[in-house]
Design an enzyme around this catalytic site. Structure first.
Site, short mmCIF file in Angstrom:
data_model
loop_
_atom_site.label_atom_id
_atom_site.label_comp_id
_atom_site.label_asym_id
_atom_site.label_seq_id
_atom_site.Cartn_x
_atom_site.Cartn_y
_atom_site.Cartn_z
N HIS E 17 35.68 29.92 76.88
CA HIS E 17 35.99 28.50 77.11
C HIS E 17 35.27 27.62 76.08
O HIS E 17 35.86 26.70 75.51
CB HIS E 17 35.50 28.05 78.50
CG HIS E 17 36.18 28.70 79.65
ND1 HIS E 17 35.49 29.21 80.73
CD2 HIS E 17 37.49 28.93 79.91
CE1 HIS E 17 36.35 29.70 81.61
NE2 HIS E 17 37.57 29.56 81.13
N LYS E 41 40.88 27.07 97.56
CA LYS E 41 40.13 28.24 97.07
C LYS E 41 38.66 27.86 96.99
O LYS E 41 38.32 26.81 96.43
CB LYS E 41 40.66 28.57 95.66
CG LYS E 41 40.50 30.02 95.23
CD LYS E 41 41.19 30.21 93.88
CE LYS E 41 40.52 31.31 93.07
NZ LYS E 41 41.08 31.38 91.70
N ARG E 90 45.14 34.26 75.71
CA ARG E 90 44.58 35.52 75.25
C ARG E 90 45.65 36.59 75.06
O ARG E 90 45.70 37.26 74.08
CB ARG E 90 43.56 36.03 76.26
CG ARG E 90 42.37 35.09 76.40
CD ARG E 90 41.58 35.41 77.63
NE ARG E 90 42.46 35.38 78.81
CZ ARG E 90 42.11 35.69 80.02
NH1 ARG E 90 40.88 36.09 80.27
NH2 ARG E 90 42.95 35.61 81.02
N SER E 128 36.43 34.03 83.72
CA SER E 128 35.38 33.78 84.70
C SER E 128 35.29 34.91 85.71
O SER E 128 34.21 35.28 86.15
CB SER E 128 35.63 32.44 85.41
OG SER E 128 35.55 31.38 84.50
#
Lengths: 158, 158, 158, 158, 158, 158
Positions: E17, E41, E90, E128
């Site tokens: 990030h 969440k 990615r 993460s």
């Protein structure tokens, strides 16, 4: 001696998994099947039961061992002095995830190689989830599970 | 008579679903829309409400029927003597999952054909989840839902 | 009557193509196999020979016809009043190309539907190119070609 | 003794290829690098030159051999009694092609296993074509070629 | 002045990030990092803590601001008059999801452009979730987290 | 001043390219459209004609310039002091290739950022090749080419 580790949750073992195990056992001197315990997910079959089911299916292979482990896969590989980590792959979705894991593991432990083995085409749709879905609706399991464990799985979903 | 089945959860039906339904209805003699009940997931709209919403949108189509069913898709297809299973696809992520399901179904029932129909490009981002996310934040739903059900969905998220 | 068109170069027809043809012939009233002439690429087998080879393999199917055509696929579809265009798909690489073609065709002729049919897993690696590569090196062709044309293809590469 | 074959055109060998070779040589007792002659494509470097360049880069590895071969990969594998075929993979486009090849080979010779090894992330863009493109425009080759062959490749494109 | 928004959950911020943030800050006049609150969440680190950790890592960048927001990303972009929405990508799995989101946002607000920036190859496996998995098993975090927050993350998982 | 480069062969420019150009021109201070000369491929339209056609379509944009260049894209970017390289992407096949190029460029010149911009869904099938194929068969080009160049392209294929 070349040892390979084959990690997974095997909840339960499918004929696809078994095929990868048999093929790995022909290439490497020893294959360690590592049932990885995921404390954040409740399995359908408990650890010991999954180990027992795998062992039933591989009783004719004398260079394969089944162990129950928690922790990072690479730490389990180190414990068994395995320089190779086997992963079966079926399709792109699989592959992307596996590529990410393999790259992470390469960064964390560059002496352990991830090797991908392609699933036989006729098993390309198979996963433990598909099997459980089929069992839940009482479908015929003879094309998706090793014969040694069909009764057990069917009983679970009665 | 060629009957096609179009299974899904339709929670709620989007203009993307409706487009696939209308296009299928032009090709096959009969289209059965099967709302598949998933007992392990709580839907946003209950079964009867989802059926009602779909029926509102297809009132002009006389060869389309909506049914609520549980079980494996291929068993539902057999019940309605449908030899074709329609799936809309949008992109690769969809496709991989759909390919796996289609291959599983091919193995379980080789007389039922899965046919994929490509979503219109302008609907390529659309899903019931996207719609619910938008409704949750009170975004304009006129480009994503059939006009017949916009009010109902908006009310739900007030 | 629902007519479907199945376009391709079929240079030569493989058992994968034949499987798609047989499955399409069960779903649609008529299937037109269109050998599309590509003036910028020299085929291995000429147009008439390719047509003859396909016809040998489908002699038991009375709702299938083989034609040789040039031009855009959608124009051929219109000529035969086919509202459906069948494409077999195997994997993601295929799919992306096919998705692009289907979207192009949707834009050019929105009354013709492209429907994708999934290749059987055991044919998922098969293409005319793979077959020609194998024939070139005199590999066994019995798992990749319809038996009716094996000799002919082998002779070509002697 | 476990022998692995690593086939390719190596026109020329890149640091990505070399990395796969070194990693394979740690896992298998012997690695045979097979330069596959493609009679339908004119290489930039001739067969002997490509062999010589590879040998320069692997002079410190005593379980690796370089051979020039034509024919199907699986026939070359059989000749060297290799039960394993190594393929480096970088991304999805690679993977799809490789998956198709591996499945074809599995069907033609089910006792030879294709194993995929993931390219290091920093080599994920590398291919012989990229290197030649860079050499053509006189870009710096020190990050993409083994140091042993940089001069030779630069000279070729002067 | 061109403002770009970089939305995410940053639970916690990774070096991947941070790399995207630094590269964006060189291209755009201002970069707003938007921590999007997902009420459905439970995050590992609370909103304020995540903001604080990001701010520790970017203290040397004076055209970057961190904000905590709920709602649709495009509404946050409008609030800050950002015409550009930055997303790091990615691999294909990422890309498909991102493509769908970008297309949805394009439909909802056609004056806001989503621009994708490619992750550095060495961060291509990073997320993460991977970091939290590693922290859970007490793996070395120095290659995956900015040095400013390593202790904090380690403490959380003690 | 932020300059972006948009490289391509534009043989010919499509409405998909034009859309990317217009959107880029809103974000960056200057956009340089670089027609890259590929000496190993014969274009359909020569360099000057392609430049002329692009210029016809962008006459209302005063921060866009068209240039004809050979060499590596990053060298062209440096010449124009462009820190951003724009690429339009449509789907996964595109993306993989683009990801590889972007990673190569990142390694060769880490101060030039590749930014991907998503094609509008209705242009997701469009490419210069598709347009030429359509022109070859005299299909209607009004949905795929800017109106300024339709006649010219049609004339070419008469």
């Amino acid at each position: 001696m070349k040892t390979a580790i084959y990690p997974g949750s095997f909840d339960p073992i499918t004929i696809g998994h078994l095929d990868i195990i048999r093929r790995s056992a022909r290439i490497f001197d020893k294959v360690v099947i590592a049932i990885l315990v995921n404390t954040r997910k409740i399995p359908c079959f408990d650890n010991e039961k999954r180990k027992e089911m795998i062992e039933k299916c591989i009783s004719d292979l004398d260079n394969v061992e089944v162990v129950i482990k928690s922790g990072l896969t690479i730490d389990v590989a180190k414990e068994y002095d395995a320089k190779v980590l086997i992963r079966g792959i079926r399709a792109v979705a699989d592959y992307e995830y596996e590529l990410q894991q393999a790259t992470a593991n390469m960064t964390l432990a560059n002496d352990i190689e991830t090797l991908f083995m392609v699933a036989k085409p006729e098993y390309s749709f198979l996963s433990s989830s598909v099997v459980k879905e089929m069992a839940y609706y009482h479908a015929d399991l003879s094309k998706v599970l090793p014969k040694e464990i069909i009764d057990e799985v069917q009983d679970k979903f009665k």
